[in-house]
Design a protein around this motif. Structure first.
Motif, mmCIF file in Angstrom:
data_model
loop_
_atom_site.group_PDB
_atom_site.id
_atom_site.type_symbol
_atom_site.label_atom_id
_atom_site.label_comp_id
_atom_site.label_asym_id
_atom_site.label_seq_id
_atom_site.Cartn_x
_atom_site.Cartn_y
_atom_site.Cartn_z
ATOM 1 N N LEU A 48 53.867 20.213 25.946
ATOM 2 C CA LEU A 48 53.609 19.315 24.814
ATOM 3 C C LEU A 48 54.310 19.802 23.548
ATOM 4 O O LEU A 48 54.908 19.008 22.815
ATOM 5 C CB LEU A 48 52.102 19.206 24.575
ATOM 6 C CG LEU A 48 51.266 18.553 25.678
ATOM 7 C CD1 LEU A 48 49.783 18.691 25.384
ATOM 8 C CD2 LEU A 48 51.644 17.083 25.846
ATOM 9 N N LEU B 136 59.579 11.551 21.799
ATOM 10 C CA LEU B 136 58.211 11.222 21.409
ATOM 11 C C LEU B 136 57.533 10.416 22.518
ATOM 12 O O LEU B 136 56.352 10.633 22.816
ATOM 13 C CB LEU B 136 58.213 10.437 20.099
ATOM 14 C CG LEU B 136 56.834 10.152 19.478
ATOM 15 C CD1 LEU B 136 56.117 11.457 19.138
ATOM 16 C CD2 LEU B 136 56.992 9.295 18.217
ATOM 17 N N SER B 137 58.285 9.521 23.143
ATOM 18 C CA SER B 137 57.727 8.783 24.280
ATOM 19 C C SER B 137 57.493 9.715 25.467
ATOM 20 O O SER B 137 56.531 9.544 26.229
ATOM 21 C CB SER B 137 58.654 7.633 24.674
ATOM 22 O OG SER B 137 59.906 8.111 25.146
ATOM 23 N N PHE C 25 56.557 12.797 25.135
ATOM 24 C CA PHE C 25 55.315 13.472 24.749
ATOM 25 C C PHE C 25 54.104 12.627 25.143
ATOM 26 O O PHE C 25 53.107 13.149 25.661
ATOM 27 C CB PHE C 25 55.327 13.721 23.243
ATOM 28 C CG PHE C 25 54.066 14.299 22.680
ATOM 29 C CD1 PHE C 25 53.772 15.648 22.818
ATOM 30 C CD2 PHE C 25 53.153 13.493 22.016
ATOM 31 C CE1 PHE C 25 52.601 16.187 22.299
ATOM 32 C CE2 PHE C 25 51.983 14.011 21.498
ATOM 33 C CZ PHE C 25 51.705 15.369 21.635
ATOM 34 N N VAL C 26 54.194 11.308 24.935
ATOM 35 C CA VAL C 26 53.099 10.407 25.325
ATOM 36 C C VAL C 26 52.917 10.426 26.844
ATOM 37 O O VAL C 26 51.792 10.465 27.347
ATOM 38 C CB VAL C 26 53.380 8.978 24.823
ATOM 39 C CG1 VAL C 26 52.331 7.998 25.353
ATOM 40 C CG2 VAL C 26 53.414 8.943 23.297
ATOM 41 N N LEU D 66 51.081 13.588 27.751
ATOM 42 C CA LEU D 66 49.649 13.456 27.499
ATOM 43 C C LEU D 66 48.966 12.660 28.609
ATOM 44 O O LEU D 66 47.864 13.011 29.066
ATOM 45 C CB LEU D 66 49.419 12.767 26.152
ATOM 46 C CG LEU D 66 49.723 13.572 24.890
ATOM 47 C CD1 LEU D 66 49.565 12.688 23.658
ATOM 48 C CD2 LEU D 66 48.806 14.792 24.788
ATOM 49 N N TRP D 67 49.598 11.588 29.033
ATOM 50 C CA TRP D 67 49.070 10.759 30.119
ATOM 51 C C TRP D 67 48.955 11.576 31.408
ATOM 52 O O TRP D 67 47.934 11.529 32.104
ATOM 53 C CB TRP D 67 49.999 9.560 30.307
ATOM 54 C CG TRP D 67 49.622 8.618 31.421
ATOM 55 C CD1 TRP D 67 48.410 8.489 32.036
ATOM 56 C CD2 TRP D 67 50.480 7.665 32.054
ATOM 57 N NE1 TRP D 67 48.458 7.524 33.013
ATOM 58 C CE2 TRP D 67 49.726 6.994 33.026
ATOM 59 C CE3 TRP D 67 51.826 7.310 31.862
ATOM 60 C CZ2 TRP D 67 50.272 6.000 33.832
ATOM 61 C CZ3 TRP D 67 52.360 6.317 32.659
ATOM 62 C CH2 TRP D 67 51.598 5.668 33.630
#
Length: 398
Positions: free
Chosen positions: A269, A366-367, A369-370, A373-374
């Protein structure tokens, strides 16, 4: 770290040099073979697509071979491919030779990463990967400029003769220093490997790699016009500034491995969000020369800090299909390369201009990173479900 790791680094140096050195030889190749600069540039695209397609195919074809034998065979393919480049009589032959050479790339890094992690203790696996990939970063820092200089002084074919010699040396070093397989891992059927690869966590990991490096190449592909047309550097200043990028790559690569060894999830992350932040903040540095030099180095550091966490994440999620997953992840790096170059070109072509590349590029990691997280949330839910007693789950359903 065992000396066998540095044998893998030697192979990575040779492969990294041959991938990118053509960028500094395009004009000589175009003139000598009587093709346009654009056609010569396709030698880069052909190589990248060869890596993407060849990684899973060659990994599957060699899945039942001992890994050391695979690495030696790949270095032989690499060496012969560069020899064919050196003596290619025309553009078509050179393109075919480049594609043949590229077939070794993805599988070498994929299988090499598995071998590297098997040489060290559990808490040093990411550092082992980073040491092997140091060969790639050093190739960008030293091998590519040296190859470009050699091509300028003695012709572009001399560069490929030199890379062929590197291939011979790397083949001997790997054959001598990398230990033979212990035979404690039985090969699994390709169908079972595909099942392992099809797991959501593996697919999400591959997607993170594509997006992470796609963002970096959205900016890096066009770094020369950014530095000269926006920041105002002279053309002669570009090469020294790119050396700063190369130093950043080496530092970031080694730091990423250490962070991932300590705590993989925070490293994953943290490196992705750092990459997005560097490119986002770079938007405010475009008109400052000293700031652009600084951010060029930070871009290299942030981008290659993601390599070991991404590679180790995919390896851990792939189960028994580690070699195939690792090779696919190398293909994903190259797919990100192609995607980033395409996205950057799209931004420029639609009138947003060069100055928009940095903030558009920042949105891509940044996407990623999302997605990370998922993936972590999915893993935690799976662990929580596995820890819940079956009877309790049945009662909740009732």
């Amino acid at each position: 770290m065992p000396i066998a790791l540095y044998a893998l680094t030697a192979g990575a140096f040779g492969i990294g040099t041959t991938e990118f050195v053509i960028m500094g030889l395009l004009m000589q190749v175009a003139t000598d073979l009587h093709v346009s600069i654009a056609a010569a540039g396709l030698l880069i695209s052909g190589y990248a697509l060869g890596v993407f397609a060849g990684a899973p195919l060659l990994t599957a074809a060699t899945s039942r071979m001992p890994r050391k034998a695979v690495l030696v065979a790949l270095m032989i393919i690499f060496t012969l491919g560069n020899l064919a480049c050196a003596i290619a009589p025309d553009y078509t032959t050179l393109m075919i030779a480049r594609v043949i050479t590229s077939l070794a790339h993805g599988t070498f890094f994929g299988v090499g990463a598995v071998v590297a992690t098997g040489l060290v203790a559990e808490d040093r696996k990411a550092s082992a990967i980073s040491i092997m990939f140091t060969g790639l970063t050093v190739a960008t820092l030293l091998g590519v400029p040296a190859g470009a200089w050699l091509g300028l002084q003695f012709g572009w074919r001399a560069t490929f003769w030199a890379v062929t010699a590197i291939g011979v040396i790397a083949t001997i070093v790997i054959a001598t220093l990398v230990p033979s397989d212990r035979g404690d891992t039985a090969p699994i059927a390709f169908r079972e490997e595909l099942k392992s690869i099809a797991q959501p966590q593996v697919l999400l990991g591959l997607l993170m790699t594509v997006l992470g490096f796609g963002g970096m190449f959205t900016v890096y592909t066009y770094i020369q016009p950014l530095l000269t047309q926006i920041t105002g550097f002279a053309d002669a200043a570009v090469s020294p500034i790119l050396l700063v990028f190369g130093v950043g790559m080496i530092v970031g690569n080694l730091l990423g491995g250490r962070f991932a060894d300590r705590r993989l999830q925070p490293a994953l992350l943290g490196t992705l969000i750092a990459l997005a932040l560097v490119m986002g903040l770079m938007s405010f540095a475009l008109h400052s020369r000293w700031a652009m030099v600084l951010f060029t180095g930070l871009l290299g550091a942030a981008a290659f800090a993601t390599v070991s966490p991404l590679q180790l994440w995919v390896l851990q999620k792939a189960g028994a299909a580690q070699s195939l997953a690792s090779s696919l992840n190398i293909g994903a790096f190259n797919l990100g390369n192609a995607m980033g170059a395409w996205l950057g070109g799209l931004v420029i072509a639609h009138g947003a201009g060069l100055s928009a590349l940095t903030w558009v590029g920042a949105l891509v990691p940044l996407s990623a990173f999302v997605v990370a997280l998922w993936s972590i949330a999915l893993e935690r839910r799976q662990l929580r479900d596995a820890a819940t007693p079956a009877a309790l789950r049945a009662g909740e359903c009732a």
